[in-house]
Write a protein that holds these residues in place. Structure first.
Motif, short mmCIF file in Angstrom:
data_model
loop_
_atom_site.label_atom_id
_atom_site.label_comp_id
_atom_site.label_asym_id
_atom_site.label_seq_id
_atom_site.Cartn_x
_atom_site.Cartn_y
_atom_site.Cartn_z
N SER A 288 0.78 -1.15 0.00
CA SER A 288 0.00 0.02 -0.20
C SER A 288 0.78 1.30 -0.04
CB SER A 288 -0.94 -0.14 1.17
OG SER A 288 -0.13 0.13 2.50
N PRO A 293 3.08 1.21 -7.84
CA PRO A 293 1.54 1.45 -8.00
C PRO A 293 1.11 3.04 -8.08
CG PRO A 293 1.85 -0.25 -6.61
CD PRO A 293 3.37 0.28 -6.88
N MET A 294 1.84 3.67 -7.17
CA MET A 294 1.64 5.26 -7.13
C MET A 294 1.79 5.99 -8.54
SD MET A 294 3.38 7.88 -4.66
CE MET A 294 3.20 6.75 -3.22
N ARG A 297 -0.70 4.80 -11.17
CA ARG A 297 -2.08 5.58 -11.23
C ARG A 297 -1.95 6.93 -11.58
NH1 ARG A 297 -1.91 3.59 -5.64
NH2 ARG A 297 -1.45 5.57 -4.63
N ALA A 298 -0.99 7.68 -11.35
CA ALA A 298 -0.68 8.98 -12.21
C ALA A 298 -0.62 8.76 -13.71
CB ALA A 298 0.59 9.64 -11.58
N GLY A 300 -2.69 6.72 -15.03
CA GLY A 300 -4.05 6.24 -15.46
C GLY A 300 -4.12 4.82 -15.28
N ALA A 302 -4.95 1.55 -13.09
CA ALA A 302 -4.96 1.19 -11.88
C ALA A 302 -4.30 -0.20 -11.20
CB ALA A 302 -6.55 0.73 -11.97
N TYR A 303 -4.22 -0.32 -9.86
CA TYR A 303 -3.44 -1.39 -9.52
C TYR A 303 -3.37 -2.95 -9.89
CZ TYR A 303 -1.28 -4.28 -5.78
OH TYR A 303 -0.61 -5.38 -4.98
N GLU A 305 -4.92 -3.62 -12.86
CA GLU A 305 -4.43 -3.45 -14.43
C GLU A 305 -3.09 -3.65 -14.29
OE1 GLU A 305 -4.22 -0.82 -18.60
OE2 GLU A 305 -5.38 0.09 -16.69
#
Length: 323
Positions: A288, A293-294, A297-298, A300, A302-303, A305
């Protein structure tokens, strides 16, 4: 491979846990990956190599492996070599790139040979750690400096040395984790990280993450078990700086022969804003608090995917491409 039909992946083993000093982090990473893959309909199963023999992967009919192991016997080419012999495609870099990237001294030698920026260093082999040899290191690198085990991750065994009197204890701590000790020039400035997805010329750098740790202490505890560290993604860096960090990260990734995914840690020197490569992680954290992963996300992604994309890239050295 299409990400639309999870059944095409076959039976998937998520390798996590293991026997390294980073076992605790690997358990968190693997649990997240396992849940993500299952949520997308993948036939994914937990597999801890420290509890089970790897030969069971073949006897139980696993078609591919997602490597969520960190540190030794997981990120250093050993598990990768075993999976090559078993003929089971796996995520991340192959045997050679995993082995080289795990050793920060070898990594730095290759980067220096290719003209990539990395801090100056002194390697103290197990037979080069006398009091006189240890005390001489600051004469070469200046103070402060960093002392760390060259084949550990997650900031385990790392010390920032402020004076000559601290060198002996710092080397002793590092030597608990590795026979060799890496002493490295300290780069005063900002710490960032940059993730990469893909292979060869198709590899792409994700958005840079800027890290702000309390009092600059981006250590094991702050990385994984507190919320005191602040992350910026998008980084807020000037566009030219972001692009330069992505450029050298891609070059560093390719020259080591990495594939699938990875993450470079970088320092930006405050005095002239020059970036310096610290290390390449070939099996990045997926907890987490983790940074890939961060960054995804930026961009586009998702975790869930991200996990599917990494799984789709699983391959063997013999084939060199995703299956």
């Amino acid at each position: 491979m299409s990400l639309q039909d999870p059944k095409l992946f076959g039976k998937v083993a998520v390798l996590f846990g293991g026997s390294s000093a980073e076992r605790e982090i690997s358990l968190m990473s693997g649990t997240g990956v396992l849940e993500a893959l299952r949520s997308r309909g993948v036939d994914a199963h937990a597999f801890d190599p420290s509890q089970r023999d790897l030969s069971e992967l073949r006897s139980e009919g696993f078609a591919r492996c997602f490597v969520a192991l960190h540190g030794r016997h997981g990120e250093d080419g050993t598990v990768q070599g075993a999976l090559e012999l078993l003929g089971i495609p796996y995520t991340g870099s192959g045997v050679m790139a995993s082995s080289v990237a795990m050793d920060k001294v070898m990594t730095k030698r290759i980067w220096q040979a290719d003209g990539l920026p990395t801090p100056k260093y002194v390697r103290l082999a197990f037979d080069q750690q006398s009091r006189e040899q240890v005390r001489a290191v600051p004469d070469v690198l200046g103070l402060p400096l960093i002392v760390k085990p060259p084949r550990e991750g997650s900031s385990i065994g790392v010390t920032k040395v402020q004076g000559y009197s601290e060198m002996q204890d710092a080397v002793a701590l590092s030597a608990r984790y590795d026979a060799d000790v890496l002493c490295e020039e300290f780069i005063e400035g900002e710490e960032v990280t940059c993730a990469v997805l893909g292979h060869g010329l198709d590899a792409r750098a994700l958005p840079v993450v800027r890290i702000a740790a309390p009092e600059g202490a981006y250590d094991y505890q702050n990385k994984y078990f507190t919320d005191d560290v602040k992350y910026q993604c998008p980084s807020g860096l000037p566009e030219a700086e972001e692009h330069e960090i992505q450029r050298i990260t891609l070059a560093a990734y390719r020259t080591l022969g990495c594939r699938g995914w990875g993450r470079a840690d970088v320092m930006i020197r405050a005095s002239d804003r020059k970036p310096f490569l610290l290390e390449m992680n070939t099996s990045p954290g997926m907890t987490s608090h983790s940074l890939v992963p961060m960054s995804a996300r930026a961009a586009g992604i998702a975790y869930e995917e991200l996990c599917l994309r990494v799984l789709a890239s699983a391959t063997l050295d013999a084939t060199g491409g995703s299956l």
